[in-house]
Motif scaffolding. Structure first.
Motif, PDB file in Angstrom:
ATOM      1  N   TRP A   1       0.932  -1.197  -0.156  1.00 22.15           N
ATOM      2  CA  TRP A   1      -0.144   0.020  -0.115  1.00 22.15           C
ATOM      3  C   TRP A   1       0.816   1.203   0.061  1.00 22.15           C
ATOM      4  O   TRP A   1       0.594   2.130  -0.819  1.00 22.15           O
ATOM      5  CB  TRP A   1      -1.055   0.015   1.154  1.00 22.15           C
ATOM      6  CG  TRP A   1      -2.208  -0.770   1.132  1.00 22.15           C
ATOM      7  CD1 TRP A   1      -2.225  -1.925   0.981  1.00 22.15           C
ATOM      8  CD2 TRP A   1      -3.571  -0.378   0.822  1.00 22.15           C
ATOM      9  NE1 TRP A   1      -3.761  -2.520   0.629  1.00 22.15           N
ATOM     10  CE2 TRP A   1      -4.468  -1.063   0.644  1.00 22.15           C
ATOM     11  CE3 TRP A   1      -4.000   1.217   0.835  1.00 22.15           C
ATOM     12  CZ2 TRP A   1      -5.730  -1.122   0.600  1.00 22.15           C
ATOM     13  CZ3 TRP A   1      -5.257   1.285   0.844  1.00 22.15           C
ATOM     14  CH2 TRP A   1      -6.176   0.504   0.558  1.00 22.15           C
ATOM     15  N   LEU A   2       1.818   1.269   0.885  1.00 31.05           N
ATOM     16  CA  LEU A   2       2.645   2.562   1.088  1.00 31.05           C
ATOM     17  C   LEU A   2       3.489   2.827  -0.332  1.00 31.05           C
ATOM     18  O   LEU A   2       3.463   4.059  -0.651  1.00 31.05           O
ATOM     19  CB  LEU A   2       3.515   2.525   2.297  1.00 31.05           C
ATOM     20  CG  LEU A   2       2.985   2.502   3.721  1.00 31.05           C
ATOM     21  CD1 LEU A   2       4.034   2.116   4.733  1.00 31.05           C
ATOM     22  CD2 LEU A   2       2.053   3.306   3.933  1.00 31.05           C
ATOM     23  N   GLY A   3       3.999   1.887  -0.932  1.00 29.79           N
ATOM     24  CA  GLY A   3       4.551   1.861  -2.283  1.00 29.79           C
ATOM     25  C   GLY A   3       3.799   2.164  -3.435  1.00 29.79           C
ATOM     26  O   GLY A   3       4.236   2.906  -4.255  1.00 29.79           O
ATOM     27  N   GLY A   4       2.457   1.870  -3.160  1.00 28.12           N
ATOM     28  CA  GLY A   4       1.873   1.774  -4.522  1.00 28.12           C
ATOM     29  C   GLY A   4       0.647   2.956  -4.565  1.00 28.12           C
ATOM     30  O   GLY A   4       0.133   3.426  -5.865  1.00 28.12           O
ATOM     31  N   MET A   5       0.480   3.612  -3.326  1.00 22.05           N
ATOM     32  CA  MET A   5      -0.713   4.565  -3.340  1.00 22.05           C
ATOM     33  C   MET A   5      -0.371   5.878  -4.255  1.00 22.05           C
ATOM     34  O   MET A   5      -1.428   6.274  -4.933  1.00 22.05           O
ATOM     35  CB  MET A   5      -0.908   5.137  -1.950  1.00 22.05           C
ATOM     36  CG  MET A   5      -1.352   4.235  -0.990  1.00 22.05           C
ATOM     37  SD  MET A   5      -2.112   4.810   0.473  1.00 22.05           S
ATOM     38  CE  MET A   5      -0.420   5.112   1.288  1.00 22.05           C
ATOM     39  N   GLU A   6       0.706   6.122  -4.476  1.00 20.57           N
ATOM     40  CA  GLU A   6       0.967   7.479  -5.339  1.00 20.57           C
ATOM     41  C   GLU A   6       0.618   6.887  -6.665  1.00 20.57           C
ATOM     42  O   GLU A   6      -0.018   7.807  -7.512  1.00 20.57           O
ATOM     43  CB  GLU A   6       2.264   8.023  -5.144  1.00 20.57           C
ATOM     44  CG  GLU A   6       2.502   8.985  -6.098  1.00 20.57           C
ATOM     45  CD  GLU A   6       4.154   9.517  -6.117  1.00 20.57           C
ATOM     46  OE1 GLU A   6       4.441   9.903  -7.430  1.00 20.57           O
ATOM     47  OE2 GLU A   6       4.750   9.217  -5.354  1.00 20.57           O
ATOM     48  N   GLY A   7       1.133   6.140  -7.110  1.00 23.20           N
ATOM     49  CA  GLY A   7       0.932   5.530  -8.674  1.00 23.20           C
ATOM     50  C   GLY A   7      -0.466   4.979  -8.740  1.00 23.20           C
ATOM     51  O   GLY A   7      -0.864   5.248 -10.010  1.00 23.20           O
TER      52      GLY A   7
END
Length: 337
Positions: free
Chosen positions: A278-284
């Motif tokens: 979640w943390l790594g993908g939220m922006e994308g």
């Protein structure tokens, strides 16, 4: 690129394995591969993130190194959540497949793991963007192509796998894709799909009613509707699979923890990995959708970044027992009567 080129097939326009390819000859492929691959690897930039350039209709998820790392976390989380099984990669009762297809293969981790598990099988992974790895198992082939084109592989598959398809297709495209999967399975072959619901859930009152976490799902469902590509396919996938003609439909629903709050050791580990996903993908995942289809008006890039920062802060609160639902369905193509 040179290390793995022989295992990556780049679709020309028209695609070389489509019937409309006309006079496209096998020897042409090698001469054109380098330039085609170069253009595809470049993609195009959108709000500082690289996106795929193969399908003109677009897809909200980026195709860059950061997003591939996110997908790797998603793959690991799926393995951990299925670790109680002898085979954590899929649930379909396929014992010794000769041909396997991974639709929307992303970074290719699932396809490569299956290729390692079944060295006598040929495992194909297909997606809109070339996978990032430099080493590929010899029995694994990646193809850069659009699965919404008519498939013309010469031999059918024993297993077709699909994961993380949320937001990729319109309802009509989903119906066509399931039809393609059905038609390209051998009789008795299996189709398996797993999708994660993007809504944050909580079984108690640990998450306040006005928490930013509870805005994520509704906000994205609304954006998906504006885009014409539902982000709530977990509610429709079983009926769509059944409508395509599949039988022996099995369904599994699991709570995937987001964060290491679970008491069970294996769930704690899975939750930690899923939180990184979640943390790594939220922006994308959010940048394209909210800058194009935000509510009530498209957001600015800075507004999205502030929102993502708020979400990250809320998710990393150790007193937040958040989770999401994941739905896995596996179903068989019937034998001819």
């Amino acid at each position: 690129m040179a290390e793995s080129l022989e295992n990556i097939h780049i679709a020309a326009d028209p695609c070389p394995h489509h019937p409309e390819a006309g006079a496209y000859q096998p020897e042409d492929w090698q001469s054109e591969t380098t330039s085609i691959a170069s253009d595809l690897y470049k993609g195009f930039m959108e709000n500082g993130r690289r996106c795929q350039a193969l399908r003109s209709s677009g897809y909200f998820s980026p195709a860059d190194e950061k997003q591939f790392e996110t997908r790797e976390m998603g793959h690991l989380a799926a393995l951990l959540m299925n670790s109680a099984r002898a085979n954590p990669l899929f649930c379909a009762p396929v014992q010794d497949p000769k041909r396997v297809l991974d639709v929307g293969t992303g970074q290719g981790a699932w396809a490569m793991d299956v290729a390692d598990m079944f060295p006598n099988a040929v495992v194909r992974g297909v997606d809109l963007f070339p996978p990032p790895g430099s080493w590929i198992p010899p029995n694994c082939v990646f193809e850069v192509d659009d699965v919404l084109q008519r498939w013309t592989w010469r031999e059918n598959f024993a297993l077709i796998h699909l994961r993380h398809g949320i937001g990729a297709f319109t309802p009509e495209e989903w119906a066509f894709l399931y039809e393609q999967c059905y038609d390209n399975l051998e009789p008795g072959g299996w189709f398996e799909q797993i999708e994660m619901n993007i809504q944050c859930e909580c079984d108690d009152e640990s998450i306040a009613a006005d928490s930013v976490l509870l805005t994520w799902g509704p906000r994205f469902f609304a954006a998906g509707e504006k885009l014409g590509k539902s982000l709530d396919v977990t509610k429709t996938m079983r009926a769509s699979i059944e409508k395509a003609g599949f039988v022996e439909i099995h369904e599994e629903n699991k709570k995937w923890p987001i964060g290491p709050w679970a008491r069970d050791k294996s769930l704690k580990e899975a939750g930690m990995v899923n939180m990184q996903h979640w943390l790594g993908g939220m922006e994308g995942y959010s940048m394209y959708l909210l800058t194009k289809c935000g509510d009530p008006m498209p957001w600015s890039k800075d507004e999205v970044l502030v929102y993502v920062a708020q979400m990250r802060k809320a998710l990393t609160n150790p007193r937040t027992p958040a989770y999401q639902y994941a739905k896995r369905i596996w179903a068989r193509k019937p034998f001819p009567v």
